[in-house]
Write a protein that holds these residues in place. Structure first.
Motif, PDB file in Angstrom:
ATOM      1  N   ASN A 158       0.972  -1.224  -0.068  1.00 55.00           N
ATOM      2  CA  ASN A 158      -0.029   0.019  -0.053  1.00 55.00           C
ATOM      3  C   ASN A 158       0.977   1.224   0.152  1.00 55.00           C
ATOM      4  OD1 ASN A 158      -2.351  -1.603  -0.003  1.00 55.00           O
ATOM      5  ND2 ASN A 158      -2.691  -1.530   2.208  1.00 55.00           N
ATOM      6  N   SER A 159       1.787   1.197   0.519  1.00 57.73           N
ATOM      7  CA  SER A 159       2.734   2.520   0.817  1.00 57.73           C
ATOM      8  C   SER A 159       3.250   2.716  -0.487  1.00 57.73           C
ATOM      9  CB  SER A 159       3.972   2.214   1.804  1.00 57.73           C
ATOM     10  OG  SER A 159       4.927   1.377   1.546  1.00 57.73           O
ATOM     11  N   ASN A 160       3.625   1.926  -1.146  1.00 58.36           N
ATOM     12  CA  ASN A 160       4.227   1.933  -2.795  1.00 58.36           C
ATOM     13  C   ASN A 160       3.246   2.365  -3.733  1.00 58.36           C
ATOM     14  OD1 ASN A 160       6.829   1.048  -2.084  1.00 58.36           O
ATOM     15  ND2 ASN A 160       6.427  -1.189  -2.286  1.00 58.36           N
ATOM     16  N   LEU A 161       1.878   2.423  -3.353  1.00 61.50           N
ATOM     17  CA  LEU A 161       0.868   3.195  -4.168  1.00 61.50           C
ATOM     18  C   LEU A 161       0.206   4.207  -3.585  1.00 61.50           C
ATOM     19  CD1 LEU A 161      -0.904  -0.405  -4.951  1.00 61.50           C
ATOM     20  CD2 LEU A 161       0.714   1.210  -6.516  1.00 61.50           C
ATOM     21  N   SER A 162       1.185   4.872  -2.675  1.00 64.34           N
ATOM     22  CA  SER A 162       0.624   5.828  -1.925  1.00 64.34           C
ATOM     23  C   SER A 162       0.295   7.321  -3.028  1.00 64.34           C
ATOM     24  CB  SER A 162       1.660   6.756  -1.054  1.00 64.34           C
ATOM     25  OG  SER A 162       2.770   6.658  -1.863  1.00 64.34           O
ATOM     26  N   GLY A 163      -0.721   7.877  -2.924  1.00 64.95           N
ATOM     27  CA  GLY A 163      -1.043   8.946  -3.727  1.00 64.95           C
ATOM     28  C   GLY A 163      -2.153   8.602  -4.814  1.00 64.95           C
ATOM     29  N   LEU A 164      -2.394   7.162  -4.951  1.00 61.60           N
ATOM     30  CA  LEU A 164      -3.278   6.545  -5.883  1.00 61.60           C
ATOM     31  C   LEU A 164      -4.477   5.916  -5.198  1.00 61.60           C
ATOM     32  CD1 LEU A 164      -0.695   4.666  -7.903  1.00 61.60           C
ATOM     33  CD2 LEU A 164      -1.809   6.553  -8.580  1.00 61.60           C
ATOM     34  N   PRO A 165      -6.000   5.952  -5.899  1.00 60.80           N
ATOM     35  CA  PRO A 165      -6.805   5.363  -5.220  1.00 60.80           C
ATOM     36  C   PRO A 165      -6.764   3.924  -4.384  1.00 60.80           C
ATOM     37  CG  PRO A 165      -7.472   6.120  -7.554  1.00 60.80           C
ATOM     38  CD  PRO A 165      -5.824   6.202  -7.247  1.00 60.80           C
ATOM     39  N   SER A 166      -7.058   4.056  -3.262  1.00 62.10           N
ATOM     40  CA  SER A 166      -7.097   2.713  -2.390  1.00 62.10           C
ATOM     41  C   SER A 166      -8.055   2.041  -2.563  1.00 62.10           C
ATOM     42  CB  SER A 166      -6.640   3.025  -0.873  1.00 62.10           C
ATOM     43  OG  SER A 166      -7.944   3.836  -0.583  1.00 62.10           O
ATOM     44  N   ASP A 167      -9.152   2.290  -3.365  1.00 65.46           N
ATOM     45  CA  ASP A 167     -10.505   1.245  -3.333  1.00 65.46           C
ATOM     46  C   ASP A 167     -10.403   0.982  -4.974  1.00 65.46           C
ATOM     47  OD1 ASP A 167     -11.075   3.816  -4.358  1.00 65.46           O
ATOM     48  OD2 ASP A 167     -12.953   4.141  -3.388  1.00 65.46           O
ATOM     49  N   TRP A 194      16.991  10.038 -15.851  1.00 61.71           N
ATOM     50  CA  TRP A 194      15.782   9.892 -15.583  1.00 61.71           C
ATOM     51  C   TRP A 194      15.441   8.485 -15.230  1.00 61.71           C
ATOM     52  CZ3 TRP A 194      10.673   7.861 -16.641  1.00 61.71           C
ATOM     53  CH2 TRP A 194       9.946   7.994 -15.961  1.00 61.71           C
ATOM     54  N   VAL A 195      15.784   7.421 -16.238  1.00 62.53           N
ATOM     55  CA  VAL A 195      15.729   6.224 -15.917  1.00 62.53           C
ATOM     56  C   VAL A 195      16.429   5.479 -14.675  1.00 62.53           C
ATOM     57  CG1 VAL A 195      15.827   3.801 -16.826  1.00 62.53           C
ATOM     58  CG2 VAL A 195      15.006   5.988 -18.497  1.00 62.53           C
ATOM     59  N   ALA A 196      17.701   6.007 -14.622  1.00 65.97           N
ATOM     60  CA  ALA A 196      18.349   5.849 -13.336  1.00 65.97           C
ATOM     61  C   ALA A 196      17.691   6.052 -12.340  1.00 65.97           C
ATOM     62  CB  ALA A 196      19.831   6.146 -13.534  1.00 65.97           C
ATOM     63  N   ALA A 197      17.157   7.195 -12.043  1.00 70.30           N
ATOM     64  CA  ALA A 197      16.639   7.739 -10.977  1.00 70.30           C
ATOM     65  C   ALA A 197      15.150   6.972 -10.561  1.00 70.30           C
ATOM     66  CB  ALA A 197      16.252   9.244 -10.939  1.00 70.30           C
ATOM     67  N   LEU A 198      14.643   6.310 -11.581  1.00 70.92           N
ATOM     68  CA  LEU A 198      13.190   5.561 -11.310  1.00 70.92           C
ATOM     69  C   LEU A 198      13.280   4.719 -10.143  1.00 70.92           C
ATOM     70  CD1 LEU A 198      10.448   5.932 -12.522  1.00 70.92           C
ATOM     71  CD2 LEU A 198      11.170   3.978 -14.210  1.00 70.92           C
ATOM     72  N   ARG A 199      12.255   4.699  -9.290  1.00 65.61           N
ATOM     73  CA  ARG A 199      12.251   3.570  -8.165  1.00 65.61           C
ATOM     74  C   ARG A 199      11.021   2.781  -8.166  1.00 65.61           C
ATOM     75  NH1 ARG A 199      16.669   4.645  -8.482  1.00 65.61           N
ATOM     76  NH2 ARG A 199      18.004   5.796  -7.020  1.00 65.61           N
ATOM     77  N   THR A 200       9.886   3.323  -8.447  1.00 68.62           N
ATOM     78  CA  THR A 200       8.770   2.415  -8.099  1.00 68.62           C
ATOM     79  C   THR A 200       7.724   3.232  -9.400  1.00 68.62           C
ATOM     80  OG1 THR A 200       7.612   3.519  -6.524  1.00 68.62           O
ATOM     81  CG2 THR A 200       8.914   1.748  -5.844  1.00 68.62           C
ATOM     82  N   ILE A 201       6.731   1.999  -9.786  1.00 67.49           N
ATOM     83  CA  ILE A 201       5.616   2.526 -10.615  1.00 67.49           C
ATOM     84  C   ILE A 201       4.392   1.806  -9.996  1.00 67.49           C
ATOM     85  CG2 ILE A 201       4.558   2.547 -12.794  1.00 67.49           C
ATOM     86  CD1 ILE A 201       7.544   2.161 -14.008  1.00 67.49           C
ATOM     87  N   GLY A 202       3.475   2.815  -9.779  1.00 75.13           N
ATOM     88  CA  GLY A 202       2.134   2.297  -9.239  1.00 75.13           C
ATOM     89  C   GLY A 202       1.113   2.660 -10.364  1.00 75.13           C
ATOM     90  N   LEU A 203       0.219   1.773 -10.551  1.00 78.63           N
ATOM     91  CA  LEU A 203      -0.956   2.098 -11.402  1.00 78.63           C
ATOM     92  C   LEU A 203      -2.503   1.389 -11.000  1.00 78.63           C
ATOM     93  CD1 LEU A 203      -0.790   1.834 -15.221  1.00 78.63           C
ATOM     94  CD2 LEU A 203      -2.603   0.449 -14.043  1.00 78.63           C
ATOM     95  N   THR A 204      -3.403   1.968 -10.977  1.00 82.75           N
ATOM     96  CA  THR A 204      -4.556   1.470 -10.673  1.00 82.75           C
ATOM     97  C   THR A 204      -5.855   1.717 -11.637  1.00 82.75           C
ATOM     98  OG1 THR A 204      -5.266   3.689  -9.492  1.00 82.75           O
ATOM     99  CG2 THR A 204      -4.307   2.272  -8.373  1.00 82.75           C
ATOM    100  N   LEU A 205      -6.772   1.048 -11.635  1.00 83.15           N
ATOM    101  CA  LEU A 205      -7.909   0.973 -12.564  1.00 83.15           C
ATOM    102  C   LEU A 205      -9.051   1.158 -11.577  1.00 83.15           C
ATOM    103  CD1 LEU A 205      -9.342   0.764 -15.279  1.00 83.15           C
ATOM    104  CD2 LEU A 205      -9.536  -1.769 -15.064  1.00 83.15           C
ATOM    105  N   SER A 206      -9.758   2.303 -11.828  1.00 85.05           N
ATOM    106  CA  SER A 206     -11.264   2.334 -11.030  1.00 85.05           C
ATOM    107  C   SER A 206     -12.450   2.577 -11.971  1.00 85.05           C
ATOM    108  CB  SER A 206     -11.043   3.660 -10.334  1.00 85.05           C
ATOM    109  OG  SER A 206      -9.632   3.641  -9.397  1.00 85.05           O
ATOM    110  N   SER A 207     -13.639   2.527 -11.423  1.00 88.01           N
ATOM    111  CA  SER A 207     -14.784   2.940 -11.906  1.00 88.01           C
ATOM    112  C   SER A 207     -15.519   3.752 -11.314  1.00 88.01           C
ATOM    113  CB  SER A 207     -15.639   1.345 -12.258  1.00 88.01           C
ATOM    114  OG  SER A 207     -16.861   1.701 -12.772  1.00 88.01           O
ATOM    115  N   GLN A 208     -16.188   4.741 -12.072  1.00 85.24           N
ATOM    116  CA  GLN A 208     -17.180   5.726 -11.393  1.00 85.24           C
ATOM    117  C   GLN A 208     -18.512   5.576 -12.240  1.00 85.24           C
ATOM    118  OE1 GLN A 208     -13.865   7.257 -12.882  1.00 85.24           O
ATOM    119  NE2 GLN A 208     -12.810   6.327 -10.839  1.00 85.24           N
ATOM    120  N   ASN A 209     -19.302   6.335 -11.666  1.00 86.20           N
ATOM    121  CA  ASN A 209     -20.742   6.275 -12.485  1.00 86.20           C
ATOM    122  C   ASN A 209     -20.584   6.843 -13.922  1.00 86.20           C
ATOM    123  OD1 ASN A 209     -21.865   5.099 -10.059  1.00 86.20           O
ATOM    124  ND2 ASN A 209     -22.566   7.150  -9.026  1.00 86.20           N
TER     125      ASN A 209
END
Length: 462
Positions: A158-167, A194-209
């Motif tokens: 969860n901490s690696n996905l901080s800033g992204l929708p948790s639900d 920039w590539v050498a400085a890259l650490r983690t990538i987080g991605l989420t898929l969400s649904s809204q009305n």
């Protein structure tokens, strides 16, 4: 899963939560929703299972899957380990013991093992937890890992996905640094700052009305970067976009920054070709009496907008920093424009004037117009579209922030694709319109800083 697992994703299986209810409502807006549901259930039933009796009672918790090592992600056959805590332990036991494709394969770490007689994968039941591995070795290793202190925990994920929708319906975490360092073919890429400085990538898929959203967050080590090292210009100011119905619109603020990043990447990937490019740029500057970096590229630090359609037509507008000086530069550049057009695929191009515009015509008749229209630089393969995009007022994408923005009427675009595939005509056009009627606009943005790049993409569903 070990703490060093390079790729991990979690899928919400609680069909009663808001995300799934929203997704179901969105799918039902399409005329083929009923057929899709019937087809999915039919395919499950053909495997000897019943969705409502055998599968649905197990759902409720997250289904988590991972490539446990970098090596497991390489090659043509990616190896995956997955686990889910089911809602009904008895149903799981009954399902595994009666499955025609499975046979008992001993036990390990208190779990009962089952071997797939067709695919070669190995399943394990540990109480209410189902573990699936590509091989028996991986499944046993996963069971052993569960009791170790160096396992990947939910808090770490969860901490690696901080800033992204948790639900979100789907959440994906990538240890970019681990993948790059462990992949033999990435050594060249790691020479790009920039590539050498890259650490983690987080991605989420969400649904809204009103649609589906993808959010991402690529985190970088800010101590290794300055703003000049970024792929796109820093800051949250968003460029407006110019696009007609049936077109894909893209806005970029600071096109000069993106061009500089492309140059620095080319310098790493192909040093010899980059050296030739630099040499040619110096010769061009000397020949025309201009500074290519300052007088051409450096002028594009403001907003630029691009529009493309499915037929391959395009248009562009940009707001040069000094329009009068840029107009003079275009006049000097006209001496070598045909040679540049040759490199862009306009073979045998000839340069003429079309009023205040420059016109490049290739041997096959393909034409490109460009020039200054007031304080705007415009370029297109149609004089009429050039005049339109130059005179128009680009529109800001709602909610966008960052140097890149996108806006496209996906409904019209997909309807065109369906109509063309069906051979056109009234039937094809009507079928495409009915199937895509609920689709709205595809909007999105990307924002960059030395700490990383964030982005949002939304497909509207009416």
């Amino acid at each position: 899963m070990p703490n060093s697992a390079p790729v991990v994703f979690a899928v919400d299986t609680n069909l009663n939560d808001g995300q799934w209810k929203s997704l179901t409502a969105n799918v039902k807006k399409f005329p083929f929703a009923g057929q899709l549901e019937s087809s999915l259930k039919s395919s499950i039933n053909q495997s000897g299972l019943n969705y409502d009796k055998d599968i649905k009672p197990l759902l409720g918790n997250e289904f988590v899957a991972s490539a446990p090592t970098v090596q497991a992600t390489l090659g043509s056959s990616t190896q995956i380990v997955a686990a889910v805590q089911v809602a009904d332990q008895g149903k799981l036991s009954n399902l595994l013991s009666h499955a025609k494709d499975l046979s008992k394969d001993g036990s390990s770490n208190g779990a009962t093992l089952y071997k797939s007689n067709q695919g070669g994968s190995e399943l394990a039941q540990d109480g209410s937890v189902l573990v699936i591995g590509s091989t028996k070795q991986q499944t046993v290793a996963a069971l052993e890992q569960r009791g170790r202190d160096d396992r990947l925990t939910e808090d770490t994920f969860n901490s690696n996905l901080s800033g992204l929708p948790s639900d979100a319906l789907v959440r994906l975490y990538v240890d970019a640094r681990g993948l790059l360092n462990g992949s033999p073919g990435s050594q060249t890429a790691l020479k790009i700052k920039w590539v050498a400085a890259l650490r983690t990538i987080g991605l989420t898929l969400s649904s809204q009305n009103d649609g589906l959203s993808i959010d991402f967050n690529a985190k970088t080590d800010s101590s290794q970067l300055s703003d000049s090292d970024l792929p796109i210009a820093s800051g949250d100011a968003s460029p407006p976009v110019s696009a007609n119905a049936g077109e894909i619109g893209l806005g970029i603020r600071g096109l000069n920054q993106t061009e500089r990043f492309a140059e620095s990447t080319a310098q790493v990937v192909s040093p010899a070709s980059y050296s030739d490019f630099v040499r040619s740029k110096r010769q061009l500057s000397s020949q025309l009496g201009i500074d290519v970096d300052k007088d051409l590229i450096g002028q594009l630090s403001g907003n630029s907008s691009f529009a493309f359609d499915l037929a391959g037509h395009f248009a562009m507008r940009a707001e040069p920093k000094d329009p009068a000086a840029f107009k003079q530069t275009l006049g000097k550049f006209a001496r070598v424009a045909p040679q540049f057009a040759q490199g862009a695929g306009l073979n045998g191009a000839k340069l003429t004037r079309a009023g205040s515009l420059y016109k490049l015509t290739a041997r096959n008749g393909r034409t490109v117009y460009y020039g200054m229209v007031g304080k705007v630089f415009a370029l297109s393969d149609s004089a009429a579209r050039l005049a339109q995009i130059a005179a128009g007022s680009p529109q800001t994408v709602p909610g966008a922030k960052g140097a890149v923005a996108i806006n496209a009427d996906v409904g019209k675009l997909v309807a065109q694709i369906i109509s063309q595939a069906a051979g056109g005509g009234l039937a094809g056009g009507l079928g495409g319109s009915l199937a895509t009627a609920p689709l709205g606009a595809l909007t999105g943005w990307a924002s960059s800083s030395t700490s990383g790049m964030t982005g949002h993409l939304k497909l509207g569903i009416k």
